[in-house]
Design a protein around this motif. Structure first.
Motif, PDB file in Angstrom:
ATOM      1  N   ASP A   1       0.871  -1.173   0.000  1.00 55.30           N
ATOM      2  CA  ASP A   1       0.000   0.000   0.000  1.00 55.30           C
ATOM      3  C   ASP A   1       0.905   1.219   0.000  1.00 55.30           C
ATOM      4  O   ASP A   1       1.441   1.606   1.042  1.00 55.30           O
TER       5      ASP A   1
ATOM      6  N   SER B   1      -2.444   6.678  -0.958  1.00 55.45           N
ATOM      7  CA  SER B   1      -3.868   6.718  -0.640  1.00 55.45           C
ATOM      8  C   SER B   1      -4.656   6.650  -1.937  1.00 55.45           C
ATOM      9  O   SER B   1      -4.112   6.847  -3.035  1.00 55.45           O
ATOM     10  N   ASP B   2      -5.953   6.383  -1.836  1.00 52.80           N
ATOM     11  CA  ASP B   2      -6.777   6.317  -3.041  1.00 52.80           C
ATOM     12  C   ASP B   2      -6.752   7.639  -3.802  1.00 52.80           C
ATOM     13  O   ASP B   2      -6.682   7.657  -5.043  1.00 52.80           O
ATOM     14  N   ASP B   3      -6.810   8.744  -3.083  1.00 52.87           N
ATOM     15  CA  ASP B   3      -6.780  10.052  -3.740  1.00 52.87           C
ATOM     16  C   ASP B   3      -5.437  10.286  -4.435  1.00 52.87           C
ATOM     17  O   ASP B   3      -5.384  10.830  -5.548  1.00 52.87           O
ATOM     18  N   GLU B   4      -4.351   9.863  -3.789  1.00 50.82           N
ATOM     19  CA  GLU B   4      -3.029  10.026  -4.391  1.00 50.82           C
ATOM     20  C   GLU B   4      -2.881   9.159  -5.633  1.00 50.82           C
ATOM     21  O   GLU B   4      -2.292   9.581  -6.641  1.00 50.82           O
TER      22      GLU B   4
ATOM     23  N   ASP C   1       4.803   2.391   4.530  1.00 45.69           N
ATOM     24  CA  ASP C   1       3.723   1.511   4.952  1.00 45.69           C
ATOM     25  C   ASP C   1       4.252   0.216   5.554  1.00 45.69           C
ATOM     26  O   ASP C   1       3.779  -0.231   6.595  1.00 45.69           O
TER      27      ASP C   1
END
Length: 511
Positions: free
Chosen positions: A151, A154-157, A191
């Motif tokens: 991971d 982030s999803d936005d990144e 992570d």
């Protein structure tokens, strides 16, 4: 672009999304399956070293999992320190429907694509003879899917990274692309630094041998597609005496440098795009792209330049950028049957509606409508590739590469040239030394290449067949990514006769 997908996974994902959208019809085949016992074969529990004895001969606890069966396999995170941290890999098995003759381990490529999803799609990916007599076993390689996934963003990144201009035009866009590479490498380590350093292809190949033992097989029978061919070739080098019946479809040239691989894919996608445009020009009255192949390619290039200057609306609040347009265009090139979908998407985009191209890009990147991601394949792809080979050039050196890449692909050349900086931010370092692969001592290995494969050009299959001592090359004259179960009976018969009966195809078979 370092990502390589297998056609059947794209087909399955596209099919699900397009059926939901009402663009394609769909059906599900749920035949009754039998679950015959499979006693371990002699020698299957023997570990390659005494230090690994605790991992060999595992008893898998198969449990109902939807219509299939699921289990977990325990492997060491670091094979040099097997007494240290362990991880669990997700497995999914589709039992043979009739008389069981064995188990076929499968991998769909990527790297990063979940093998459990590939096995779950066995009804679409493999022919009836294989489904009747072989358990199809998929696994999520370490760092992917449900097997301790990396991971890094982030999803936005990740959303922002996908939307970046993959062929930057100015200093700000170049800086954004470089910053994205740096942030990605740092994010993987932040992570889980230990995991980020142990998701290499070599370690996954070692996992496959632990899986072979857990399945009670003295030899591994394997079907690998796309990057899965690299994984299979690596296994053949590490465990040649354990190679059973191996099929490597949509082959990767395991000796290619990062530059050679990117240049090869640039040519491959240009060849596929030309074939798509030529089909439109030759078979459609008043092809919407133009009256010639060059005119059609020019129209697509014109669109990419327009959307680069002024992004379109996707209909969900996002903008369709040149980056998402690129992914939207190349995705249907993996499967010839989806060329009409590409035509629909391009027509709409030319009219100012980028929603269909955005949907195709979302399928490529596993993005769901809610803004999340159904798996971590986009992150795992880079994490694995850059750990295997962290080679990258500085941004200032890209200009020197552009002429060669533009010659290889006038449409996509800049994108592939700029992808040479992808691993510039790599932080994690592999503990595995690179190996030279020839698979000496392995049983016959069937290598399949398709002449107009966009993602793994035919020349790569020729190269891998030359490199593997026991390889037999099968050529499919056709379009799309990978050759088996793609509408060519000659290829299908050769693969199924080999996997079920051990009949090795004639060297140089062309279908």
């Amino acid at each position: 672009m370092r990502r390589i997908l297998v056609a059947v996974v794209v087909l399955a994902l596209l099919g699900a999304g397009l059926v939901a959208a009402g663009l394609l019809g769909g059906q599900r085949d749920d035949p009754e399956r039998t679950y015959p016992p499979a006693p371990p074969e002699a020698g299957s529990e023997q570990p390659p070293s005494a230090r690994l004895a605790a991992f060999y001969g595992q008893q898998l606890d198969w449990q109902p999992c939807g219509d299939e069966e699921c289990a977990r396999l325990t492997v060491p995170l670091d094979y040099d320190r097997p007494e240290g941290r362990t991880i669990e890999l997700a497995l999914l098995r589709v039992p043979a429907r009739a008389e069981r003759l064995g188990a076929l381990v499968v991998n769909p490529g990527g790297p990063g694509a979940p093998g459990t999803e590939y096995a779950a799609a066995a009804g679409a990916a493999f022919g009836q003879p294989l489904l009747e007599h072989l358990d199809v076993v998929g696994f999520d390689p370490r760092g992917t899917g449900d097997s301790v996934p990396v991971d890094c963003l982030s999803d936005d990144e990740l959303d922002a990274r996908i939307a970046l201009d993959p062929s930057p035009d100015d200093a700000a866009e170049r800086q954004a692309l470089v910053r994205s590479a740096v942030d990605f490498g740092r994010g993987c380590v932040a992570d889980d630094a230990d995991l980020a350093a142990h998701v290499s292809t070599i370690e996954t190949a070692r996992d496959m041998d632990v899986l072979r033992s857990a399945l009670g097989r003295a030899e591994l029978d394997y079907f690998g597609a796309s990057y899965g061919t690299s994984l299979g070739a690596t296994y053949a080098e590490l465990f040649p005496e354990r190679v059973g019946r191996f099929v490597l479809d949509g082959a990767v040239d395991v000796s290619a440098t990062a530059r050679e691989a990117n240049l090869g894919q640039a040519r491959g996608f240009e060849t596929a795009l030309r074939a798509y445009v030529e089909n439109c020009v030759d078979t459609v009255d008043s092809c919407f792209l133009g009256d010639s192949v060059d005119e059609g390619l020019g129209r697509i290039t014109e669109y990419l330049e327009q959307v680069d200057a002024e992004p379109l609306a996707a209909g969900d609040g996002r903008q369709v950028t040149v980056g998402t347009s690129f992914y939207g265009i190349v995705t249907p090139l993996y499967v010839r049957e989806y060329w009409p979908i590409l035509s629909v998407a391009l027509r709409r985009a030319f009219d100012g509606n980028g929603g269909a191209l955005q949907a195709l890009a979302d399928l490529y990147t596993s993005r769901d409508p809610a803004g999340g991601f159904t798996d971590n394949s986009s992150e795992a792809n880079l994490a694995i590739n850059c750990l295997d080979d962290p080679t990258a050039i500085p941004p200032r050196a890209v200009a020197d590469e552009l002429p060669a890449f533009r010659k290889a692909s006038p449409t996509f050349g800049d994108v592939f040239a700029w992808s040479l900086i992808t691993c510039a931010g790599q932080v994690a370092e592999s503990t595995e030394d690179p190996i030279e692969i020839d698979g000496s001592g392995a049983a016959p290995i069937v290598v399949i290449g398709t002449t107009r494969d966009p993602a793994t050009p035919y020349e790569w299959a020729q190269a891998l067949a030359d490199q593997l001592d026991s390889a037999v090359l099968v050529t499919r004259d056709g379009d799309g990514h990978t050759g088996y179960h793609a509408g060519n009976d000659c290829v299908d018969d050769a693969v199924e006769s080999f996997l079920l009966e051990g009949t090795v195809p004639t060297e140089g078979l062309t279908c």
